[in-house]
Design a protein around this motif. Structure first.
Motif, mmCIF file in Angstrom:
data_model
loop_
_atom_site.group_PDB
_atom_site.id
_atom_site.type_symbol
_atom_site.label_atom_id
_atom_site.label_comp_id
_atom_site.label_asym_id
_atom_site.label_seq_id
_atom_site.Cartn_x
_atom_site.Cartn_y
_atom_site.Cartn_z
ATOM 1 N N ALA A 11 0.845 -1.213 0.000
ATOM 2 C CA ALA A 11 0.000 0.000 0.000
ATOM 3 C C ALA A 11 0.874 1.255 0.000
ATOM 4 C CB ALA A 11 -0.887 -0.016 1.248
ATOM 5 N N VAL A 13 -0.057 4.217 1.056
ATOM 6 C CA VAL A 13 -0.255 4.861 2.361
ATOM 7 C C VAL A 13 -0.472 3.742 3.367
ATOM 8 C CG1 VAL A 13 -1.706 6.412 3.716
ATOM 9 C CG2 VAL A 13 -1.290 6.882 1.286
ATOM 10 N N SER A 14 0.411 3.676 4.355
ATOM 11 C CA SER A 14 0.349 2.551 5.299
ATOM 12 C C SER A 14 0.768 2.993 6.698
ATOM 13 C CB SER A 14 1.284 1.441 4.805
ATOM 14 O OG SER A 14 1.673 0.596 5.864
ATOM 15 N N THR A 15 -0.055 2.651 7.678
ATOM 16 C CA THR A 15 0.302 2.980 9.061
ATOM 17 C C THR A 15 1.421 2.067 9.573
ATOM 18 O OG1 THR A 15 -1.540 1.610 9.850
ATOM 19 C CG2 THR A 15 -1.933 3.985 9.656
ATOM 20 N N ASN A 16 1.597 0.913 8.941
ATOM 21 C CA ASN A 16 2.746 0.063 9.297
ATOM 22 C C ASN A 16 4.051 0.720 8.856
ATOM 23 O OD1 ASN A 16 2.040 -2.779 10.490
ATOM 24 N ND2 ASN A 16 0.372 -2.188 9.113
ATOM 25 N N PRO A 74 0.507 -5.511 8.421
ATOM 26 C CA PRO A 74 -0.930 -5.201 8.481
ATOM 27 C C PRO A 74 -1.706 -6.496 8.703
ATOM 28 C CG PRO A 74 0.066 -4.342 6.460
ATOM 29 C CD PRO A 74 1.036 -5.325 7.059
ATOM 30 N N GLU A 75 -3.014 -6.372 8.799
ATOM 31 C CA GLU A 75 -3.855 -7.579 8.913
ATOM 32 C C GLU A 75 -4.956 -7.504 7.863
ATOM 33 O OE1 GLU A 75 -4.829 -9.290 12.781
ATOM 34 O OE2 GLU A 75 -6.934 -9.200 12.213
ATOM 35 N N TYR A 76 -4.971 -8.514 6.997
ATOM 36 C CA TYR A 76 -6.049 -8.645 6.014
ATOM 37 C C TYR A 76 -6.777 -9.955 6.271
ATOM 38 C CZ TYR A 76 -4.104 -4.801 3.235
ATOM 39 O OH TYR A 76 -3.671 -3.581 2.812
ATOM 40 N N ASP A 77 -8.047 -9.875 6.569
ATOM 41 C CA ASP A 77 -8.854 -11.083 6.808
ATOM 42 C C ASP A 77 -8.165 -12.030 7.804
ATOM 43 O OD1 ASP A 77 -10.760 -10.100 4.987
ATOM 44 O OD2 ASP A 77 -9.626 -10.919 3.313
ATOM 45 N N HIS A 78 -7.722 -11.450 8.896
ATOM 46 C CA HIS A 78 -7.115 -12.182 10.015
ATOM 47 C C HIS A 78 -5.772 -12.816 9.678
ATOM 48 C CE1 HIS A 78 -11.245 -12.686 12.174
ATOM 49 N NE2 HIS A 78 -10.937 -11.434 11.921
ATOM 50 N N ALA A 108 0.397 -2.874 12.849
ATOM 51 C CA ALA A 108 -0.636 -1.858 13.054
ATOM 52 C C ALA A 108 -1.853 -2.252 12.241
ATOM 53 C CB ALA A 108 -0.117 -0.500 12.589
ATOM 54 N N SER A 109 -3.016 -2.026 12.826
ATOM 55 C CA SER A 109 -4.234 -2.262 12.049
ATOM 56 C C SER A 109 -5.301 -1.251 12.435
ATOM 57 C CB SER A 109 -4.748 -3.695 12.239
ATOM 58 O OG SER A 109 -5.507 -3.789 13.418
ATOM 59 N N HIS A 110 -6.273 -1.133 11.550
ATOM 60 C CA HIS A 110 -7.348 -0.167 11.784
ATOM 61 C C HIS A 110 -8.325 -0.667 12.844
ATOM 62 C CE1 HIS A 110 -6.644 1.523 7.441
ATOM 63 N NE2 HIS A 110 -5.569 1.562 8.196
ATOM 64 N N GLY A 111 -8.338 -1.959 13.057
ATOM 65 C CA GLY A 111 -9.214 -2.537 14.084
ATOM 66 C C GLY A 111 -8.617 -2.341 15.480
HETATM 67 C C1 LIG Z 1 -9.596 -6.850 2.410
HETATM 68 C C2 LIG Z 1 -9.307 -6.221 3.740
HETATM 69 C C3 LIG Z 1 -9.301 -6.993 4.865
HETATM 70 C C4 LIG Z 1 -9.009 -6.426 6.121
HETATM 71 N N1 LIG Z 1 -8.988 -7.232 7.206
HETATM 72 C C5 LIG Z 1 -8.693 -6.712 8.407
HETATM 73 C C6 LIG Z 1 -8.618 -7.566 9.547
HETATM 74 O O1 LIG Z 1 -8.819 -8.759 9.481
HETATM 75 N N2 LIG Z 1 -8.296 -6.996 10.735
HETATM 76 C C7 LIG Z 1 -8.056 -5.641 10.852
HETATM 77 O O2 LIG Z 1 -7.755 -5.181 11.956
HETATM 78 N N3 LIG Z 1 -8.116 -4.827 9.782
HETATM 79 C C8 LIG Z 1 -8.430 -5.320 8.561
HETATM 80 N N4 LIG Z 1 -8.471 -4.495 7.464
HETATM 81 C C9 LIG Z 1 -8.235 -3.052 7.634
HETATM 82 C C10 LIG Z 1 -6.768 -2.583 7.338
HETATM 83 O O3 LIG Z 1 -6.369 -2.755 6.036
HETATM 84 C C11 LIG Z 1 -5.800 -3.264 8.246
HETATM 85 O O4 LIG Z 1 -6.184 -2.868 9.529
HETATM 86 C C12 LIG Z 1 -4.296 -2.996 7.998
HETATM 87 O O5 LIG Z 1 -3.602 -3.642 9.080
HETATM 88 C C13 LIG Z 1 -3.880 -1.567 7.961
HETATM 89 O O6 LIG Z 1 -2.473 -1.525 7.732
HETATM 90 P P1 LIG Z 1 -1.825 -0.350 6.877
HETATM 91 O O7 LIG Z 1 -2.264 0.964 7.466
HETATM 92 O O8 LIG Z 1 -0.339 -0.541 7.039
HETATM 93 O O9 LIG Z 1 -2.260 -0.506 5.461
HETATM 94 C C14 LIG Z 1 -8.752 -5.043 6.220
HETATM 95 C C15 LIG Z 1 -8.767 -4.280 5.057
HETATM 96 C C16 LIG Z 1 -9.039 -4.839 3.845
HETATM 97 C C17 LIG Z 1 -9.024 -3.989 2.592
#
Ligand SMILES: Cc1cc2nc3c(=O)[nH]c(=O)nc-3n(C[C@H](O)[C@H](O)[C@H](O)COP(=O)(O)O)c2cc1C
Length: 199
Positions: A11, A13-16, A74-78, A108-111
């Motif tokens: 990505a 733009v990434s918070t990681n 990051p985390e995508y779909d766990h 880092a994740s948005h969740g």
């Molecule tokens: C297809 C998809 C799946 C995602 N799955 C998760 C998830 O399982 N857990 C989560 O916390 N955020 C999820 N996200 C949200 C963020 O992409 C994710 O938190 C990511 O870690 C953000 O990292 P970044 O800022 O470096 O891109 C998902 C986003 C997308 C587009």
């Protein structure tokens, strides 16, 4: 210490990436942290000849030269992103330079769970026989709600999270040193060992 900090995403733009950039500045007096991108790597395939893509060779060289690796996922779909899994598959299939390399996992994740499931997933992958990294045990740095975690200058806003990161990083410096000492003492390293599934 010289660390390679791998941004586990493609990505723009990434918070990681922001987390690693913050660590690079914040720990400037403790370690030399170089950021590394994996977005130019092709998706993994088994080359028919021995030609390994140049980007993979470059990544291997950077890992080899570092005292340790920091992986931000990051985390995508766990789980971890496909690009990060693919980068690790290239290393596993070619140089295997992560073997015995001290590794710190952050994410880092948005969740709200801060990539905890992706980090557990990454830990399991790095423990596979042909990656076999020395992952720092009993520690994790989880940054949840990461879209709000950095100010305009890229500083991690929350004092309690900065304190946690200080502690984890201090431990990683020590872990890197102790792991190097342990490996220097290792009597025999059987580089030709083949695993049963390879025969
Ligand atoms: C297809 C998809 C799946 C995602 N799955 C998760 C998830 O399982 N857990 C989560 O916390 N955020 C999820 N996200 C949200 C963020 O992409 C994710 O938190 C990511 O870690 C953000 O990292 P970044 O800022 O470096 O891109 C998902 C986003 C997308 C587009």
């Amino acid at each position: 210490m010289k660390y390679l900090a791998i941004v586990g995403t493609n990505a723009d733009v990434s918070t990681n990436r922001m987390l690693l950039q913050f660590m690079q500045k914040h720990f400037v007096n403790d370690a030399d942290i170089a950021l590394c991108e994996i977005k130019a790597l092709p998706a993994f395939y088994e080359p028919e000849d021995d030609n390994v893509p140049e980007t993979v060779v470059e990544l291997s060289e950077k890992i080899m030269e570092a005292d340790g690796v920091i992986l931000a996922t990051p985390e995508y779909d766990h789980a971890i992103p496909a690009v990060l899994k693919s980068a690790l598959e290239w290393i596993s299939y070619t140089s295997q330079v992560l073997k015995d390399k001290p590794v710190l996992i952050v994410g880092a994740s948005h969740g709200i769970l801060g990539s905890s499931r992706a980090q557990a997933h990454l830990r399991q992958i790095l423990d596979s026989p042909e990656l076999a990294a020395r992952i720092m045990p009993s520690s994790e740095f989880l940054l949840g709600k990461s879209q709000d975690a950095f100010d305009y200058a890229g500083k991690l806003k929350y004092p309690e999270k900065r304190a946690e990161l200080n502690e984890v990083f201090r431990e990683f410096l020590l872990f890197t040193k102790i792991t190097s000492e342990l490996l220097a003492e290792k009597a025999v390293i059987n580089k030709d060992k083949k695993f049963t599934w390879q025969e």
